[in-house]
Design an enzyme around this catalytic site. Sequence first.
Site, PDB file in Angstrom:
ATOM      1  N   TYR A   1       0.738  -1.301  -0.162  1.00 34.56           N
ATOM      2  CA  TYR A   1       0.149   0.061   0.018  1.00 34.56           C
ATOM      3  C   TYR A   1       1.032   1.166   0.034  1.00 34.56           C
ATOM      4  O   TYR A   1       1.486   1.544   1.028  1.00 34.56           O
ATOM      5  CB  TYR A   1      -0.921  -0.058   1.331  1.00 34.56           C
ATOM      6  CG  TYR A   1      -1.887  -1.205   1.383  1.00 34.56           C
ATOM      7  CD1 TYR A   1      -2.066  -2.111   0.178  1.00 34.56           C
ATOM      8  CD2 TYR A   1      -2.311  -1.497   2.533  1.00 34.56           C
ATOM      9  CE1 TYR A   1      -3.027  -3.030   0.508  1.00 34.56           C
ATOM     10  CE2 TYR A   1      -3.111  -2.580   2.637  1.00 34.56           C
ATOM     11  CZ  TYR A   1      -3.531  -3.532   1.598  1.00 34.56           C
ATOM     12  OH  TYR A   1      -4.263  -4.433   1.711  1.00 34.56           O
TER      13      TYR A   1
ATOM     14  N   PHE B   1     -19.322   0.092  -2.365  1.00 34.83           N
ATOM     15  CA  PHE B   1     -20.525  -0.126  -2.905  1.00 34.83           C
ATOM     16  C   PHE B   1     -21.682  -0.410  -2.109  1.00 34.83           C
ATOM     17  O   PHE B   1     -22.852   0.321  -2.173  1.00 34.83           O
ATOM     18  CB  PHE B   1     -20.527  -0.968  -3.997  1.00 34.83           C
ATOM     19  CG  PHE B   1     -21.698  -1.139  -4.888  1.00 34.83           C
ATOM     20  CD1 PHE B   1     -21.794  -0.160  -6.030  1.00 34.83           C
ATOM     21  CD2 PHE B   1     -22.918  -2.014  -4.859  1.00 34.83           C
ATOM     22  CE1 PHE B   1     -22.821  -0.147  -7.005  1.00 34.83           C
ATOM     23  CE2 PHE B   1     -23.770  -2.083  -5.689  1.00 34.83           C
ATOM     24  CZ  PHE B   1     -23.972  -1.282  -6.625  1.00 34.83           C
TER      25      PHE B   1
ATOM     26  N   SER C   1     -12.565  -5.736   2.195  1.00 30.28           N
ATOM     27  CA  SER C   1     -13.553  -5.175   1.446  1.00 30.28           C
ATOM     28  C   SER C   1     -15.113  -5.809   1.628  1.00 30.28           C
ATOM     29  O   SER C   1     -15.872  -5.994   0.862  1.00 30.28           O
ATOM     30  CB  SER C   1     -13.488  -5.755  -0.380  1.00 30.28           C
ATOM     31  OG  SER C   1     -12.272  -4.887  -0.872  1.00 30.28           O
TER      32      SER C   1
ATOM     33  N   LEU D   1     -17.451  -4.138   2.562  1.00 32.17           N
ATOM     34  CA  LEU D   1     -18.453  -3.103   2.080  1.00 32.17           C
ATOM     35  C   LEU D   1     -18.413  -3.190   0.469  1.00 32.17           C
ATOM     36  O   LEU D   1     -18.947  -2.203  -0.253  1.00 32.17           O
ATOM     37  CB  LEU D   1     -18.209  -1.644   2.579  1.00 32.17           C
ATOM     38  CG  LEU D   1     -18.566  -1.610   4.225  1.00 32.17           C
ATOM     39  CD1 LEU D   1     -18.283  -0.366   4.617  1.00 32.17           C
ATOM     40  CD2 LEU D   1     -19.829  -2.325   4.456  1.00 32.17           C
ATOM     41  N   GLY D   2     -17.991  -4.013  -0.012  1.00 32.33           N
ATOM     42  CA  GLY D   2     -17.657  -4.097  -1.739  1.00 32.33           C
ATOM     43  C   GLY D   2     -17.012  -2.666  -2.229  1.00 32.33           C
ATOM     44  O   GLY D   2     -17.576  -2.126  -3.130  1.00 32.33           O
ATOM     45  N   ARG D   3     -15.895  -2.441  -1.405  1.00 22.12           N
ATOM     46  CA  ARG D   3     -15.111  -0.999  -1.939  1.00 22.12           C
ATOM     47  C   ARG D   3     -16.141   0.100  -1.897  1.00 22.12           C
ATOM     48  O   ARG D   3     -15.910   1.000  -2.763  1.00 22.12           O
ATOM     49  CB  ARG D   3     -14.450  -1.462  -3.560  1.00 22.12           C
ATOM     50  CG  ARG D   3     -13.511  -2.507  -3.145  1.00 22.12           C
ATOM     51  CD  ARG D   3     -13.156  -2.970  -4.709  1.00 22.12           C
ATOM     52  NE  ARG D   3     -11.893  -3.955  -4.420  1.00 22.12           N
ATOM     53  CZ  ARG D   3     -12.382  -5.176  -4.473  1.00 22.12           C
ATOM     54  NH1 ARG D   3     -13.626  -5.506  -5.027  1.00 22.12           N
ATOM     55  NH2 ARG D   3     -11.513  -6.225  -4.673  1.00 22.12           N
TER      56      ARG D   3
ATOM     57  N   HIS E   1       0.560 -12.029   1.417  1.00 28.21           N
ATOM     58  CA  HIS E   1      -0.533 -11.225   0.725  1.00 28.21           C
ATOM     59  C   HIS E   1      -0.941 -11.830  -0.516  1.00 28.21           C
ATOM     60  O   HIS E   1      -2.216 -11.903  -0.598  1.00 28.21           O
ATOM     61  CB  HIS E   1       0.384  -9.835   0.110  1.00 28.21           C
ATOM     62  CG  HIS E   1      -0.874  -8.726   0.172  1.00 28.21           C
ATOM     63  ND1 HIS E   1      -0.350  -7.212   0.165  1.00 28.21           N
ATOM     64  CD2 HIS E   1      -2.176  -8.668   0.120  1.00 28.21           C
ATOM     65  CE1 HIS E   1      -1.371  -6.453   0.012  1.00 28.21           C
ATOM     66  NE2 HIS E   1      -2.854  -7.350   0.074  1.00 28.21           N
TER      67      HIS E   1
END
Length: 330
Positions: A59, A211, A205, A207-209, A126
């Site tokens: 990141y 969405f 993710s 929250l679905g990135r 990862h």
Amino acid sequence: MKYRTLGQGLKVSAIGIGCMPMIREGNINYGVADDDVSTRTIHEAIDLGITFFDTAEMYGPFRNEELLGAAIKGRRDGLVIATKFAMRWDGNEAIGVDGSPENARRACEGSLKRLGIDTIDLFYQHRVDPDVPIEETIGGMAELVKEGKVRFLGLSEAAAGTVRRAARVHPIAALQSEYSIWERDVEEDILPACRENGIGFVPYSPLGRGFLAGGIRSLDALPAGDWRRNDPRYSPENMPRNLAIIDAIAEVAARHGVSNAQIALAWLLAQGEDIVPIPGVKRSETMRDSAGAPDVTLTADDLAAIAAAAPAGGTAGPRYGEAGMARVKL
């Protein structure tokens, strides 16, 4: 804050913090991030009792670990800091996946320095390197545990067979993979493999990135350069079909008087006591909302309504493009 236990007795807050969106001018941008805002968010999360913070050398690269390390300085006690390695680097350019013990050691030592800590609490591979046997990778990571540089080991996006093979070499505390209302592929064989081996599950993710939180109903809501503009599920072809999932979540959220995000996280928490989601956040407002999810209890009717709108395999579009999908479930 409520707490849960991952594998090997690793106790963490029931909601963790995914630090990846805090990248500023880095390689994976989710809107605009500000270091001062991100730091305040981390401090407020600690004040709320959140103990679990997730980052990776990828990141930024590297900058996200530096940001988290600076933010936790003087507040390290009681926190569970997770980071990840996978790549071989030429400066700041990733030049290939490298699961060798030598690369695990290089990454570990670099992460310790950037985070400003003596021990990494949870050290993940990862992405699995298809050219290095998982037994060799985990064997090298286990040496870092023996030396006190790492407390617990984890994997990310590993296939069920890989999980089982890894667990025979050294105890694995957690598997981190994508899992959410609109991404349920792990339920078929990966989650059962984790439970067979006493491995906790950490959905990224969740929250679905963003969405599933309900605030994005077209690509126009995303700034130029936002990583999600390349996400197949956000495409003009797929997004309209996926909006029905948001609408179903919104109906459940209205019944409970909470946000869509809290419902999406509560759904994951309801899938098992061994599950600890790590929603990505930048701002305190988002973090505080997510932190309330463990207090939401979904009914059987709620779960049925969500399942009807988002059955396993029913989401329009793959979760990554072709290159990304080639690196998961290895």
